[in-house]
Scaffold this motif. Structure first.
Motif, PDB file in Angstrom:
ATOM      1  N   ASP A 115       0.747  -1.164  -0.106  1.00  0.00           N
ATOM      2  CA  ASP A 115      -0.042   0.114  -0.062  1.00  0.00           C
ATOM      3  C   ASP A 115       0.898   1.265   0.071  1.00  0.00           C
ATOM      4  OD1 ASP A 115      -3.119   0.803   1.038  1.00  0.00           O
ATOM      5  OD2 ASP A 115      -1.553   2.390   1.423  1.00  0.00           O
ATOM      6  N   LYS A 116       0.701   2.115  -0.959  1.00  0.00           N
ATOM      7  CA  LYS A 116       1.511   3.291  -1.088  1.00  0.00           C
ATOM      8  C   LYS A 116       1.326   4.415  -0.122  1.00  0.00           C
ATOM      9  CE  LYS A 116       3.096   4.161  -5.965  1.00  0.00           C
ATOM     10  NZ  LYS A 116       2.328   4.519  -7.050  1.00  0.00           N
ATOM     11  N   LYS A 117      -0.279   4.458  -0.078  1.00  0.00           N
ATOM     12  CA  LYS A 117      -0.695   5.639   0.912  1.00  0.00           C
ATOM     13  C   LYS A 117      -0.134   5.560   2.252  1.00  0.00           C
ATOM     14  CE  LYS A 117      -4.700   8.116   2.956  1.00  0.00           C
ATOM     15  NZ  LYS A 117      -5.750   7.486   3.566  1.00  0.00           N
ATOM     16  N   TRP A 118      -0.329   4.471   2.629  1.00  0.00           N
ATOM     17  CA  TRP A 118       0.080   4.219   4.132  1.00  0.00           C
ATOM     18  C   TRP A 118       1.737   3.677   4.233  1.00  0.00           C
ATOM     19  CZ3 TRP A 118      -2.908   5.876   7.936  1.00  0.00           C
ATOM     20  CH2 TRP A 118      -4.238   6.222   7.316  1.00  0.00           C
ATOM     21  N   MET A 119       2.284   3.423   3.217  1.00  0.00           N
ATOM     22  CA  MET A 119       3.510   2.880   3.011  1.00  0.00           C
ATOM     23  C   MET A 119       3.648   1.514   3.873  1.00  0.00           C
ATOM     24  SD  MET A 119       6.208   4.536   1.690  1.00  0.00           S
ATOM     25  CE  MET A 119       6.598   6.318   1.969  1.00  0.00           C
ATOM     26  N   LEU A 120       3.045   0.474   3.419  1.00  0.00           N
ATOM     27  CA  LEU A 120       3.060  -0.465   4.054  1.00  0.00           C
ATOM     28  C   LEU A 120       3.651  -1.759   3.236  1.00  0.00           C
ATOM     29  CD1 LEU A 120      -0.543  -0.807   5.072  1.00  0.00           C
ATOM     30  CD2 LEU A 120       1.146  -0.480   6.337  1.00  0.00           C
ATOM     31  N   SER A 173       7.633   5.317  15.329  1.00  0.00           N
ATOM     32  CA  SER A 173       8.110   4.279  14.166  1.00  0.00           C
ATOM     33  C   SER A 173       6.979   4.506  13.047  1.00  0.00           C
ATOM     34  CB  SER A 173       8.246   3.048  14.718  1.00  0.00           C
ATOM     35  OG  SER A 173       8.547   2.119  13.824  1.00  0.00           O
ATOM     36  N   ILE A 174       5.638   4.308  13.579  1.00  0.00           N
ATOM     37  CA  ILE A 174       4.532   4.316  12.378  1.00  0.00           C
ATOM     38  C   ILE A 174       4.642   5.458  11.587  1.00  0.00           C
ATOM     39  CG2 ILE A 174       2.217   4.319  12.064  1.00  0.00           C
ATOM     40  CD1 ILE A 174       1.873   2.202  14.110  1.00  0.00           C
ATOM     41  N   LEU A 175       4.834   6.885  12.172  1.00  0.00           N
ATOM     42  CA  LEU A 175       4.900   8.245  11.586  1.00  0.00           C
ATOM     43  C   LEU A 175       6.054   8.211  10.678  1.00  0.00           C
ATOM     44  CD1 LEU A 175       4.152  11.237  11.339  1.00  0.00           C
ATOM     45  CD2 LEU A 175       5.456  11.603  13.434  1.00  0.00           C
ATOM     46  N   SER A 176       7.296   7.669  10.961  1.00  0.00           N
ATOM     47  CA  SER A 176       8.513   7.539  10.408  1.00  0.00           C
ATOM     48  C   SER A 176       8.239   6.730   9.096  1.00  0.00           C
ATOM     49  CB  SER A 176       9.732   7.171  11.091  1.00  0.00           C
ATOM     50  OG  SER A 176       9.830   7.834  12.233  1.00  0.00           O
ATOM     51  N   ARG A 177       7.574   5.533   9.196  1.00  0.00           N
ATOM     52  CA  ARG A 177       7.167   4.656   8.256  1.00  0.00           C
ATOM     53  C   ARG A 177       6.490   5.274   6.999  1.00  0.00           C
ATOM     54  NH1 ARG A 177       2.477   1.635   9.580  1.00  0.00           N
ATOM     55  NH2 ARG A 177       1.408   2.944   8.035  1.00  0.00           N
ATOM     56  N   ARG A 178       5.602   6.304   7.334  1.00  0.00           N
ATOM     57  CA  ARG A 178       4.935   6.980   6.477  1.00  0.00           C
ATOM     58  C   ARG A 178       5.708   7.955   5.395  1.00  0.00           C
ATOM     59  NH1 ARG A 178      -0.946   8.554   7.650  1.00  0.00           N
ATOM     60  NH2 ARG A 178      -0.992   8.519   5.530  1.00  0.00           N
ATOM     61  N   GLY A 179       6.857   8.450   6.011  1.00  0.00           N
ATOM     62  CA  GLY A 179       7.712   9.275   5.286  1.00  0.00           C
ATOM     63  C   GLY A 179       8.584   8.432   4.549  1.00  0.00           C
ATOM     64  N   LYS A 220      -1.636  -0.015  11.173  1.00  0.00           N
ATOM     65  CA  LYS A 220      -1.463   0.355  12.916  1.00  0.00           C
ATOM     66  C   LYS A 220      -0.537  -0.630  13.564  1.00  0.00           C
ATOM     67  CE  LYS A 220      -6.050   2.324  13.348  1.00  0.00           C
ATOM     68  NZ  LYS A 220      -6.735   1.956  12.360  1.00  0.00           N
ATOM     69  N   ASP A 221      -0.357  -1.905  12.834  1.00  0.00           N
ATOM     70  CA  ASP A 221       0.432  -3.009  13.170  1.00  0.00           C
ATOM     71  C   ASP A 221       1.532  -3.160  12.660  1.00  0.00           C
ATOM     72  OD1 ASP A 221      -0.696  -3.817  11.129  1.00  0.00           O
ATOM     73  OD2 ASP A 221      -1.473  -5.801  12.030  1.00  0.00           O
ATOM     74  N   SER A 222       2.183  -2.157  11.794  1.00  0.00           N
ATOM     75  CA  SER A 222       3.131  -2.156  10.933  1.00  0.00           C
ATOM     76  C   SER A 222       4.122  -1.271  11.248  1.00  0.00           C
ATOM     77  CB  SER A 222       3.101  -1.906   9.490  1.00  0.00           C
ATOM     78  OG  SER A 222       4.296  -2.221   8.915  1.00  0.00           O
ATOM     79  N   PHE A 223       4.938  -1.758  12.326  1.00  0.00           N
ATOM     80  CA  PHE A 223       5.790  -0.747  13.085  1.00  0.00           C
ATOM     81  C   PHE A 223       7.385  -1.625  13.480  1.00  0.00           C
ATOM     82  CE2 PHE A 223       3.263  -2.455  16.187  1.00  0.00           C
ATOM     83  CZ  PHE A 223       4.077  -2.866  17.175  1.00  0.00           C
ATOM     84  N   ALA A 224       8.290  -0.761  14.011  1.00  0.00           N
ATOM     85  CA  ALA A 224       9.613  -1.650  14.326  1.00  0.00           C
ATOM     86  C   ALA A 224       9.722  -1.720  15.777  1.00  0.00           C
ATOM     87  CB  ALA A 224      10.801  -0.690  13.452  1.00  0.00           C
TER      88      ALA A 224
END
Ligand code: PMV
Length: 332
Positions: free
Chosen positions: A21-26, A132-138, A162-166
């Motif tokens: 997913d591009k928008k949520w950077m998944l 981590s989630i916020l950084s992921r979106r960048g 919401k569950d894709s973080f480091a």
């Protein structure tokens, strides 16, 4: 409304290559990494009514408002503003202590530092998972630069990530003998940035389904090998996983070939030296640099041999590094 953060770059041991997913950077798969002690970004963010537009300075140079990078940073600032319920413009100044966009994961440390400083300056009180989630979106790999030591970024299942973080696997001091020797082969800005490169791979590489099928399992295994501090297993899997990723890059249309002749020369030598009993493994990302993994006991012998390879411009030895943090000295 002003804060400064320092985030360290990281090198993936099992890679992130391709989004679901591009928008949520998944990501299509989870990944693992080591945070580097030596390479970092410091970023100051100030929200203030005196700024009529977002002013962004990277390594002392003002970024053009219409540049791609400038746009990406502004979009990230918009995300922070949205979370904080503000519309104030900003001044951002960011310095890397290493070459930008040459395969040394400047986007990882850069977006992690921007997220941490930006969130604090905007008055948001985020924990490590939220940062981590916020950084992921960048930038996907930035999710891993919030933590120190050895880190895994979870693929997650949630459609909004919401569950894709480091999270941390091992603290830096838990495996302090681990070395990542960064061999700088070229510092030119690369033709394919990772974001465009991975999208092109997903769209055109006939072998990408193979990557998608196996990469998640590689990361889960790597997490176990790191917990066991099994250097041989970590090194073998890291090398194999990097080669698999590059196999998909090379067979993308048009080809994405990051390797330079010196890149390949180092790869040959590492394999040869290993046969002779000097244990080390290589990994490469979206650039020509070769990162060589070894244990402290073999560091000086390896460096001696690497220095004999003419095409290597610079050698930097990294140890497991710290988590991102807020620092007191502002850049402006
Ligand atoms: O998050 P990005 O856009 O910097 O992509 C990172 C891609 C690789 O460096 C090649 C792999 C990785 O997991 O760091």
């Amino acid at each position: 409304m002003k804060a400064t953060a320092q985030a360290h770059s990281n090198i993936a041991l099992t890679k992130y290559w391709g989004k679901r997913d591009k928008k949520w950077m998944l990501p299509n798969n989870g990944s693992t990494s080591m945070t580097l002690d030596k390479f970092y970004t410091q970023t100051t963010v100030e929200f203030d009514e005196k700024y009529g537009t977002d002013e962004i300075i990277l390594n002392g140079e003002k970024m053009a408002a219409d540049s791609k990078e400038g746009k990406e940073i502004r979009e990230h600032l918009d995300l922070i503003r949205e979370m904080a319920g503000i519309s104030t413009k900003t001044k951002v100044s960011s310095n890397n202590n290493f070459p930008t966009a040459a395969g040394l994961a400047s986007s990882a440390s850069g977006l992690a530092a921007l997220s941490m400083a930006g969130a604090k300056a905007a008055g948001l009180n985020l924990d490590k998972k939220e940062l981590s989630i916020l950084s992921r979106r960048g930038s996907g790999s930035a999710s891993r630069s919030i933590e120190g030591g050895f880190v895994q970024w979870l693929r997650g299942e949630d459609s909004e990530g919401k569950d894709s973080f480091a999270e941390q696997i091992l603290k830096p001091e838990a495996w302090s003998e681990f070395r990542m020797i960064v061999n700088i082969v070229g510092t030119q800005q690369k033709k394919w940035k990772s974001r465009a490169g991975m999208a092109q791979t997903v769209a055109t590489c006939p072998y990408y389904p193979m990557w998608k099928e196996t990469a998640q399992n590689d990361s889960e295994q790597m997490t176990e090998f790191i917990k066991q501090k099994d250097f041989t297993k970590v090194g073998e899997l890291a090398e194999f996983n990097a080669l698999k990723m590059h196999a998909t890059m090379i067979t993308t249309q048009p080809m994405i070939l990051y390797w330079q002749p010196t890149t390949v020369e180092i790869m040959h030598n590492i394999a040869l030296w290993r046969e002779e009993g000097l244990e080390s493994y290589f990994t490469m990302d979206a650039g020509p640099q070769v990162k060589v993994m070894c244990l402290a006991k073999d560091e000086s012998e390896l460096i001696k041999r690497l220095h004999e390879i003419k095409g290597i411009q610079k050698i930097e030895v990294c140890k497991p590094g710290p988590a991102a943090k807020i620092i007191e000295e502002h850049l402006f």
